[in-house]
Motif scaffolding. Structure first.
Motif, PDB file in Angstrom:
ATOM      1  N   GLY A   1       0.669  -1.063   0.022  1.00  0.00           N
ATOM      2  CA  GLY A   1      -0.019   0.292  -0.137  1.00  0.00           C
ATOM      3  C   GLY A   1       0.815   1.250   0.020  1.00  0.00           C
ATOM      4  N   LEU A   2       0.374   2.241  -0.397  1.00  0.00           N
ATOM      5  CA  LEU A   2       1.226   3.484  -0.704  1.00  0.00           C
ATOM      6  C   LEU A   2       1.622   4.201   0.344  1.00  0.00           C
ATOM      7  N   ARG A   3       0.848   4.188   1.324  1.00  0.00           N
ATOM      8  CA  ARG A   3       0.916   4.897   2.726  1.00  0.00           C
ATOM      9  C   ARG A   3       2.120   4.092   3.593  1.00  0.00           C
ATOM     10  N   THR A   4       1.959   2.751   3.647  1.00  0.00           N
ATOM     11  CA  THR A   4       2.935   2.005   4.237  1.00  0.00           C
ATOM     12  C   THR A   4       4.135   2.057   3.617  1.00  0.00           C
ATOM     13  N   ALA A   5       4.338   1.966   2.249  1.00  0.00           N
ATOM     14  CA  ALA A   5       5.585   2.003   1.518  1.00  0.00           C
ATOM     15  C   ALA A   5       6.202   3.524   1.631  1.00  0.00           C
ATOM     16  N   VAL A   6       5.541   4.441   1.750  1.00  0.00           N
ATOM     17  CA  VAL A   6       6.187   5.764   2.064  1.00  0.00           C
ATOM     18  C   VAL A   6       6.712   5.760   3.593  1.00  0.00           C
ATOM     19  N   ASP A   7       5.922   5.169   4.420  1.00  0.00           N
ATOM     20  CA  ASP A   7       6.418   5.330   5.680  1.00  0.00           C
ATOM     21  C   ASP A   7       7.629   4.368   5.884  1.00  0.00           C
ATOM     22  N   ALA A   8       7.593   3.390   5.171  1.00  0.00           N
ATOM     23  CA  ALA A   8       8.931   2.277   5.414  1.00  0.00           C
ATOM     24  C   ALA A   8       9.976   3.029   4.687  1.00  0.00           C
ATOM     25  N   LEU A   9       9.981   3.859   3.636  1.00  0.00           N
ATOM     26  CA  LEU A   9      11.243   3.967   2.516  1.00  0.00           C
ATOM     27  C   LEU A   9      11.464   5.520   2.845  1.00  0.00           C
ATOM     28  N   SER A  10      10.557   6.394   3.591  1.00  0.00           N
ATOM     29  CA  SER A  10      11.011   7.750   3.915  1.00  0.00           C
ATOM     30  C   SER A  10      12.584   7.887   4.532  1.00  0.00           C
ATOM     31  N   SER A  11      12.782   6.994   5.392  1.00  0.00           N
ATOM     32  CA  SER A  11      13.974   6.979   6.261  1.00  0.00           C
ATOM     33  C   SER A  11      15.254   6.472   5.353  1.00  0.00           C
ATOM     34  N   TYR A  12      14.951   5.983   4.071  1.00  0.00           N
ATOM     35  CA  TYR A  12      16.258   5.545   3.356  1.00  0.00           C
ATOM     36  C   TYR A  12      17.093   6.830   2.611  1.00  0.00           C
ATOM     37  N   ARG A  13      18.242   6.615   2.675  1.00  0.00           N
ATOM     38  CA  ARG A  13      19.217   7.718   1.927  1.00  0.00           C
ATOM     39  C   ARG A  13      19.103   7.480   0.516  1.00  0.00           C
ATOM     40  N   LEU A  14      19.225   6.327  -0.048  1.00  0.00           N
ATOM     41  CA  LEU A  14      19.147   6.107  -1.365  1.00  0.00           C
ATOM     42  C   LEU A  14      18.139   4.853  -2.080  1.00  0.00           C
ATOM     43  N   ILE A  15      17.548   5.290  -3.135  1.00  0.00           N
ATOM     44  CA  ILE A  15      16.586   4.117  -3.670  1.00  0.00           C
ATOM     45  C   ILE A  15      17.413   4.003  -4.958  1.00  0.00           C
ATOM     46  N   CYS A  16      17.850   2.787  -5.629  1.00  0.00           N
ATOM     47  CA  CYS A  16      18.353   2.427  -7.101  1.00  0.00           C
ATOM     48  C   CYS A  16      17.078   1.785  -7.500  1.00  0.00           C
ATOM     49  N   ILE A  17      16.614   2.057  -8.690  1.00  0.00           N
ATOM     50  CA  ILE A  17      15.653   1.542  -9.418  1.00  0.00           C
ATOM     51  C   ILE A  17      16.248   1.095 -10.794  1.00  0.00           C
ATOM     52  N   ASP A  18      16.399   0.000 -10.972  1.00  0.00           N
ATOM     53  CA  ASP A  18      16.831  -0.494 -12.311  1.00  0.00           C
ATOM     54  C   ASP A  18      15.644  -0.732 -13.208  1.00  0.00           C
ATOM     55  N   GLU A  19      15.788  -0.540 -14.588  1.00  0.00           N
ATOM     56  CA  GLU A  19      14.973  -0.854 -15.838  1.00  0.00           C
ATOM     57  C   GLU A  19      13.648  -0.167 -15.468  1.00  0.00           C
ATOM     58  N   PHE A  20      13.563   1.206 -15.302  1.00  0.00           N
ATOM     59  CA  PHE A  20      12.509   2.127 -14.959  1.00  0.00           C
ATOM     60  C   PHE A  20      11.775   2.298 -16.495  1.00  0.00           C
ATOM     61  N   GLU A  21      10.522   1.881 -16.187  1.00  0.00           N
ATOM     62  CA  GLU A  21       9.486   2.026 -17.347  1.00  0.00           C
ATOM     63  C   GLU A  21       8.209   1.872 -16.719  1.00  0.00           C
ATOM     64  N   LEU A  22       7.295   2.816 -17.351  1.00  0.00           N
ATOM     65  CA  LEU A  22       5.908   3.019 -17.129  1.00  0.00           C
ATOM     66  C   LEU A  22       5.089   2.075 -18.029  1.00  0.00           C
ATOM     67  N   ASP A  23       4.372   1.218 -17.356  1.00  0.00           N
ATOM     68  CA  ASP A  23       3.439   0.293 -18.232  1.00  0.00           C
ATOM     69  C   ASP A  23       2.280   0.723 -18.471  1.00  0.00           C
ATOM     70  N   ASP A  24       1.769   1.376 -17.457  1.00  0.00           N
ATOM     71  CA  ASP A  24       0.163   1.805 -17.412  1.00  0.00           C
ATOM     72  C   ASP A  24      -0.099   3.010 -16.597  1.00  0.00           C
ATOM     73  N   PRO A  25      -1.162   3.418 -16.822  1.00  0.00           N
ATOM     74  CA  PRO A  25      -1.640   4.662 -16.277  1.00  0.00           C
ATOM     75  C   PRO A  25      -1.516   4.656 -14.742  1.00  0.00           C
ATOM     76  N   GLY A  26      -1.772   3.413 -14.205  1.00  0.00           N
ATOM     77  CA  GLY A  26      -1.786   3.292 -12.706  1.00  0.00           C
ATOM     78  C   GLY A  26      -0.511   3.332 -12.069  1.00  0.00           C
ATOM     79  N   ASP A  27       0.519   2.858 -13.109  1.00  0.00           N
ATOM     80  CA  ASP A  27       1.750   2.881 -12.507  1.00  0.00           C
ATOM     81  C   ASP A  27       2.376   4.240 -12.324  1.00  0.00           C
ATOM     82  N   THR A  28       2.022   5.051 -13.467  1.00  0.00           N
ATOM     83  CA  THR A  28       2.479   6.259 -13.655  1.00  0.00           C
ATOM     84  C   THR A  28       1.814   7.053 -12.292  1.00  0.00           C
ATOM     85  N   MET A  29       0.593   7.192 -12.161  1.00  0.00           N
ATOM     86  CA  MET A  29       0.281   7.890 -10.887  1.00  0.00           C
ATOM     87  C   MET A  29       0.619   7.359  -9.439  1.00  0.00           C
TER      88      MET A  29
END
Length: 336
Positions: A124-152
């Motif tokens: 869920g978005l809220r839990t993910a934001v809470d869990a990841l907001s303390s991270y210093r770095l997030i690396c995302i490989d193969e970034f790509e948007l597949d559908d409008p839901g992903d984009t939002m």
């Protein structure tokens, strides 16, 4: 005893999902020092220098803001919070991204874009934001948007993480402002896509492009009986009929595909057939990625692997995904 992936129902909790967000075994030992830029491609050296500089910054202890720093009205421009490597296959983008992760201090996270969307979908978005907001770095490989839901979803997630001070790094085969083209009406989501692009300093990494070299030649498929016999003879080997496997994948959240392979050392699939359903094809792409991460040899019967995706699929909006999956599956088949 032969393992049947189609009979497994893995349960994956949030703690495991987060703990597995590290570079896959294939990139566990890479570092900037082991990246050898092509002397004929200066953009590779430039990308190496840019990420090395960012790693130096991220290796230093994080400083808490002082009262003076909060009150200052004229501060030097800190630059964009993300760096985005754009380029074709096989130019070392993932090597550089994993090296940045290895040489930065934590807390930090490494995942593919698909894994990130799956993670947010599972938490869920809220839990993910809470869990990841303390991270210093997030690396995302193969970034790509597949559908409008992903984009939002990803627009909201990364916007909130950047506001919390999280640094981003990403790789892709598509420039940020071109994400989504050919997959959906990207123009309708231009603001979100432009918002994502605004987070990143884009660095082009040039070099021979896999897409222009043609597909690797697939090895001859094995007779189904040989696949079953070999799987029975190898320790910790799985063997499934292709239809049983892809139907089972439809019943699992993609965040569980990695856990589906727990304890497996060889994957056997009989009666592989050409795909005509894009949903089935995209699930197979995710499974191929998880197999490739784990270096699992593939013994395959049915049609040759280069016939798995139709010609129309290889010309469509997901062509890069399918080409990557074919390259990886063929490499795993040759390793069998």
């Amino acid at each position: 005893m032969v393992i049947r992936l189609s009979e497994r129902w893995p349960e994956v909790g949030p703690d495991r999902l987060l703990s597995e967000c590290v570079p896959p075994p294939r990139f566990a030992d890479v570092r900037f020092a082991t990246y050898l830029p092509d002397p004929d491609e200066p953009s590779q050296t430039a990308a190496l220098e840019a990420l090395t500089d960012r790693a130096t910054k991220l290796a230093a202890p994080r400083r808490a803001p002082t009262l003076w720093s909060r009150l200052r009205t004229s501060r030097p421009d800190p630059g964009k919070p993300g760096i985005y490597l754009d380029g074709g296959f096989g130019v070392g983008k993932t090597h550089l991204l994993a090296s940045l992760w290895h040489e930065s201090s934590g807390p930090k996270m490494y995942c593919t874009f698909v894994e990130l969307t799956n993670l947010v979908g599972a938490l869920g978005l809220r839990t993910a934001v809470d869990a990841l907001s303390s991270y210093r770095l997030i690396c995302i490989d193969e970034f790509e948007l597949d559908d409008p839901g992903d984009t939002m979803l990803i627009s909201r997630l990364l916007g909130q993480l950047v506001a919390a001070g999280v640094e981003l790094a990403a790789t892709s085969n598509t420039l940020p402002d071109k994400l989504g083209e050919g997959r959906f009406q990207a123009i309708d989501f231009l603001r979100e896509i432009q918002g994502l692009a605004a987070h990143f300093d884009v660095r082009r990494v040039d070099g021979p492009d896999y897409r222009h070299r043609g597909l690797p030649v697939a090895p001859d498929p094995w007779p189904d009986e040989k696949v079953e016999r070999t799987a029975a003879d190898r320790p910790y080997a799985s063997c499934d009929h292709f239809v049983d496997l892809h139907r089972h994948l439809a019943e699992l959240h993609p965040s569980k595909y990695g856990a589906l392979l727990d304890g497996v050392e060889t994957v056997g699939i009989t009666d592989i057939r050409p795909l005509s359903d894009e949903n089935v094809a995209l699930r197979m792409v995710v499974l191929a990625d998880r197999m490739y991460d784990r270096n699992l040899p593939l013994i395959a019967g049915g049609v040759p692997l280069d016939q798995l995706f139709s010609a129309d699929m290889l010309k469509g909006g997901y062509r890069k995904k399918y080409l990557r999956a074919l390259s990886r599956l063929i490499a795993l088949a040759r390793a069998s």
